[in-house]
Design a protein around this motif. Structure first.
Motif, short mmCIF file in Angstrom:
data_model
loop_
_atom_site.label_atom_id
_atom_site.label_comp_id
_atom_site.label_asym_id
_atom_site.label_seq_id
_atom_site.Cartn_x
_atom_site.Cartn_y
_atom_site.Cartn_z
N HIS A 49 0.82 -1.20 0.00
CA HIS A 49 0.00 0.00 0.00
C HIS A 49 0.86 1.27 0.00
O HIS A 49 0.60 2.22 -0.75
CB HIS A 49 -0.91 -0.02 1.25
CG HIS A 49 -1.73 1.23 1.40
ND1 HIS A 49 -2.74 1.58 0.53
CD2 HIS A 49 -1.66 2.24 2.33
CE1 HIS A 49 -3.26 2.74 0.89
NE2 HIS A 49 -2.62 3.16 2.00
N GLN A 98 3.81 1.50 -1.14
CA GLN A 98 4.60 1.57 -2.38
C GLN A 98 3.99 2.56 -3.36
O GLN A 98 4.69 3.20 -4.15
CB GLN A 98 4.69 0.18 -3.02
CG GLN A 98 5.53 0.11 -4.30
CD GLN A 98 7.01 0.26 -4.03
OE1 GLN A 98 7.56 -0.43 -3.17
NE2 GLN A 98 7.66 1.15 -4.75
N ARG A 99 2.67 2.73 -3.31
CA ARG A 99 2.00 3.67 -4.22
C ARG A 99 2.44 5.11 -3.98
O ARG A 99 2.58 5.90 -4.91
CB ARG A 99 0.48 3.55 -4.07
CG ARG A 99 -0.07 2.20 -4.54
CD ARG A 99 -1.57 2.15 -4.41
NE ARG A 99 -1.98 2.28 -3.02
CZ ARG A 99 -3.26 2.37 -2.61
NH1 ARG A 99 -4.23 2.38 -3.50
NH2 ARG A 99 -3.55 2.48 -1.33
N ARG A 128 5.76 5.62 -5.63
CA ARG A 128 5.63 5.83 -7.07
C ARG A 128 5.19 7.24 -7.39
O ARG A 128 5.66 7.86 -8.36
CB ARG A 128 4.65 4.82 -7.65
CG ARG A 128 5.12 3.37 -7.61
CD ARG A 128 4.31 2.52 -8.57
NE ARG A 128 4.63 1.11 -8.42
CZ ARG A 128 3.91 0.24 -7.71
NH1 ARG A 128 2.80 0.65 -7.09
NH2 ARG A 128 4.27 -1.02 -7.62
N LEU A 129 4.26 7.78 -6.59
CA LEU A 129 3.81 9.16 -6.81
C LEU A 129 4.97 10.14 -6.65
O LEU A 129 5.13 11.09 -7.43
CB LEU A 129 2.68 9.51 -5.84
CG LEU A 129 1.32 8.83 -6.09
CD1 LEU A 129 0.33 9.16 -4.97
CD2 LEU A 129 0.76 9.31 -7.43
#
Length: 597
Positions: free
Chosen positions: A139, A141-142, A145-146
């Motif tokens: 969770h 990790q998102r 990425r952003l």
């Protein structure tokens, strides 16, 4: 909180203004901390100068400068390039000092690849036992990425804002224009600095190929790259034609965009071309002069040689050769001298250099050559040991020619001695067996002429003697007989120097007797001479016919004894003399090895 952005640092030595982190990035970091129930969160940006706090929450301190964290620390933290959980005690000290003074707690770190040589680390800390559930890591990790996307967008926009206008090189950012097949047909220029506009003549077009037609090679190469791949480099002709050349360095960015840097290298290319031409002229001069060039550094043992010298050392192909191979190619006696000369040159101030001959056995071809080495000492001004440079010339042909001349002089002396001895023998034997002075004089002159003719054939030949046929024809030449009266035939056969002189005298006696008493004393007489090789023996047959009836002589003269001594006058030479009524016949033989003497 907002801290100066280290990603604005350019690899060029120009001052770059700091750029503030926007609210979006700070908000993403705060959201990640809330989702992880973490009171401490930090975003560290790594670049070639080190690491810098990019954004943070609940930090212990906020250093303004760079933290000495290198790319190797990043690689050790993320060996698989995925998120890791780190106990507080295992976190790098320079990072832990920023986040918390507590030695307890657990950290979760995400690797963020921003660019080829720029990375970032998202770190979250919370109290409690070590370990983070896999579902929670997935969770969070998102958010990583952003942050990665936001940092990349900022990096893409920075050159046009900072570095572009401060660089002497032409810089631009453009977006690929694709055709119906999906290939890159052009580049729409989004931003370009003044240097680039100056290169293209300040044209207002926003299409790269309109401004720079030869840039098609850049587009073709960039179309095959992955986003954020390493910088590529090409050299292309200038946009305005002429003799201008530019170095183009480019990298494909995200969202089908291209970062392009161009620097004029016309003068560099001209200098390089002049160096190439000078090197070619030097090689041509060395090749025409048959010179090889060498360089030896005693501090490292490195030897550098050119193609000419490689040929002198019998090297086949373009493989390099080392100092040990060079030494092994030189025979021991010459090797000692080469070492001695090199040592003396290094330890003295002899500015004239040295020259000395050596022998070289080819490293690959095994051919022995003679080489004249010349060398001088070069002095380093930085205190390092001196090194040697020099040239070499293949003198094999000269040495062989000198050796042939020496042998020839020795041979001429030997022949002269033998000739004097032989003439003295002819005089002694002729006067001992002659009945009157006039007869002795005539016989002696004739025999000396025959001897001179034999010597002429030897001198026109080589040191290995003469051809059997030449000796025979030489002995027959003085009589000027009709060609049909004498026939001579046989295979190719070599006669040694001593044997050739003896054979010439034997043939002279046979011809003289044929003229005085035999076949050549009448108009119908004939002589057949044939030589052959039988069982490693040379054989010559002399057959007379058509002359007066033959009777054996009443006494043995010098000429008869000379004929009876055979082809070589000694050793295993044999003679069979027959006074046949129909014509004189003799069969002379000698081993081939003896005839070659």
């Amino acid at each position: 909180m907002r801290i100066d952005n280290p990603l604005t640092l350019s690899p060029y030595q120009h001052p770059v203004a700091s750029v503030s982190v926007d609210d979006e990035l700070a908000e993403v970091l705060s959201m990640a901390a809330d989702a992880a129930h973490s009171q401490v969160a930090a975003l560290l940006a790594l670049c070639p100068l080190g690491a810098k706090v990019f954004a943070g929450r609940g930090l212990l301190r906020h250093p303004d400068g760079y933290i000495p964290i290198t790319a190797s620390v990043y690689e050790r933290m993320f060996p698989t390039n995925s998120a890791v959980t780190v106990p507080a005690g295992h976190l790098p000290t320079d990072i832990r000092r920023i986040l918390s003074s507590e030695s307890s707690g657990s950290y979760l770190a995400f690797p963020i690849s921003v660019d080829f040589d720029r990375h970032a680390i998202l770190i979250l800390r919370r109290e409690g036992p070590a370990g983070w559930p896999e579902t929670e890591i997935a969770h969070l990790q998102r958010f990583a990425r952003l942050i990665q996307l936001r940092l990349r967008n900022m990096l893409d926009s920075l050159p046009a804002q900072t570095v572009f206008e401060q660089s002497d090189s032409g810089l631009l950012i453009g977006r690929f224009l694709t055709d119906e097949t999906g290939g890159a047909s052009d580049l729409i220029i989004e931003n370009a600095n003044e240097a680039f506009r100056g290169f293209v003549g300040n044209d207002v077009s926003d299409r790269l190929l309109t401004l720079w037609p030869d840039a098609t090679v850049i587009l073709a190469a960039a179309a095959t790259l992955m986003p954020d791949s390493p910088m590529q480099q090409l050299e292309i002709p200038g946009p305005c034609g002429g003799n201008e050349w530019f170095e183009a360095r480019f990298r494909r960015l995200a969202d089908d965009r291209l970062l392009l840097l161009v620097t004029e290298v016309s003068e560099r290319r001209r200098l390089f071309q002049r160096l190439v031409e000078q090197e070619e002229r030097r090689r041509l001069a060395n090749r025409l002069a048959e010179l090889g060039v060498w360089d030896f550094d005693p501090a490292t043992g490195d030897v550098t040689v050119d193609d000419n010298l490689r040929g002198m050392f019998g090297v086949i192909g373009a493989r390099p050769i080392g100092f040990a191979q060079v030494l092994r190619a030189i025979p021991k006696a010459d090797r000692r001298r080469a070492r001695k000369e090199a040592a003396a040159l290094l330890l003295t101030e002899n500015r004239e250099g040295v020259s000395f001959p050596i022998r070289v056995k080819g490293i690959d071809d095994g051919i022995m050559r003679h080489v004249m080495l010349s060398g001088v000492r070069m002095t380093r001004h930085d205190g390092r040991p001196a090194w040697l440079i020099g040239a070499a010339r293949d003198i094999t042909s000269r040495v062989e020619r000198e050796e042939r001349d020496r042998l020839l002089h020795q041979e001429l002396g030997h022949r002269l001695k033998n000739t004097v001895t032989l003439v003295l023998g002819l005089v002694n034997q002729t006067f001992r067996t002659s009945r009157d002075i006039e007869g002795a004089r005539t016989a002696l002159l004739s025999r000396i002429r025959a001897l001179g003719a034999a010597h002429e054939h030897l001198l026109l030949g080589d040191t290995n003697g003469a051809r059997f046929e030449d000796v025979v024809l030489g002995a027959l030449a003085f009589g000027e007989f009709e060609p049909e009266r004498i026939s001579a035939s046989g295979p190719e056969l070599r006669v040694g120097q001593r044997s050739a002189l003896h054979l010439a005298l034997v043939l002279h006696e046979l011809v003289t007797n044929a003229v005085k008493y035999g076949a050549l004393s009448s108009d119908a007489g004939r002589i057949a001479i044939h030589w052959s090789i039988e069982d490693q023996n040379a054989v010559m047959e002399w057959q007379e016919s058509g002359g007066p009836r033959v009777t054996p002589p009443t006494r043995s003269s010098f000429g008869t004894r000379l004929i009876a001594s055979g082809l070589t006058g000694g050793g295993q030479a044999a003679a069979d003399i027959q006074y046949r009524p129909e014509g004189f016949y003799c069969h002379l033989s000698a081993p081939l090895s003896e005839l070659a003497g």
